[in-house]
Design a protein around this motif. Structure first.
Motif, PDB file in Angstrom:
ATOM      1  N   CYS A  28      31.355 -22.089  19.546  1.00 43.62           N
ATOM      2  CA  CYS A  28      30.423 -22.904  20.324  1.00 43.62           C
ATOM      3  C   CYS A  28      28.955 -22.511  20.204  1.00 43.62           C
ATOM      4  CB  CYS A  28      30.847 -22.910  21.793  1.00 43.62           C
ATOM      5  SG  CYS A  28      30.770 -21.313  22.577  1.00 43.62           S
ATOM      6  N   SER A  29      28.636 -21.524  19.367  1.00 42.81           N
ATOM      7  CA  SER A  29      27.219 -21.224  19.215  1.00 42.81           C
ATOM      8  C   SER A  29      26.863 -20.672  17.841  1.00 42.81           C
ATOM      9  CB  SER A  29      26.748 -20.253  20.305  1.00 42.81           C
ATOM     10  OG  SER A  29      27.403 -19.005  20.176  1.00 42.81           O
ATOM     11  N   THR A  30      27.526 -19.637  17.412  1.00 47.96           N
ATOM     12  CA  THR A  30      27.107 -18.948  16.190  1.00 47.96           C
ATOM     13  C   THR A  30      27.132 -19.866  14.977  1.00 47.96           C
ATOM     14  OG1 THR A  30      27.925 -16.869  17.101  1.00 47.96           O
ATOM     15  CG2 THR A  30      27.497 -16.930  14.733  1.00 47.96           C
TER      16      THR A  30
END
Length: 168
Positions: A28-30
């Motif tokens: 969800c981010s990296t």
């Protein structure tokens, strides 16, 4: 519930949560952040992250979660817990071993090692194609291992709830 069972089951829960959280953060981010960067930046950053993850802080969550959950299952069975508790913990351990550790070693690590071999000349001449070929399949496999370690975490929590409801 014996003290050894309690401590081992809680350690398994903590390690499983750490492993699930680690994989989830990539989902969800990296990877979204890397996909938004220039491909040459994404490749170099991923190479650096993959090299840095082999450390003493990450190793217990990655290598010990499955075995700790299996030991907790054995301790649950030996301490007279309901069979359900031992079964749930054993399933959690197997799911994490196969779907977290095993899947990573068989799929993600070889992909990471191949990316580590990409040279500066290759990055300069074809970064967009290299990143596109790496990122999409890597993310699919990461989502699978995230879901499986999440399942392991849910099974561990269900085992602890079942033990608690049994009055142990």
């Amino acid at each position: 519930m014996t003290q050894a069972f309690r401590l081992t089951a809680l350690l398994g829960l903590l390690l499983n949560g750490a492993l699930f959280g680690f994989f989830y953060a990539w989902v969800c981010s990296t990877m979204w952040g890397l996909d938004a960067a220039a491909p040459e930046v994404a490749i170099r950053a991923m190479q650096a992250m993959n090299a840095s993850v082999r450390n003493a802080v990450f190793a217990p969550a990655f290598f010990a979660t499955g075995p700790v959950l299996l030991v907790a299952a054995l301790l649950a069975w030996r301490s007279g817990q309901r069979a359900l508790v031992a079964v749930l913990l054993a399933l959690a351990g197997l799911v994490v071993l196969c779907g977290g550790t095993g899947l990573t070693m068989v799929v993600n690590v070889p992909m990471n090692e191949a990316l580590a071999l990409v040279t500066e000349a290759q990055i300069e001449s074809g970064a967009a194609a290299i990143w596109a070929e790496y990122s999409a399949p890597w993310q699919v496999w990461n989502q699978i291992r995230t879901a499986l370690t999440g399942l392991g975490l849910a099974l561990t929590g269900a085992a602890l709830l079942a033990a608690r409801q049994a009055g142990a």
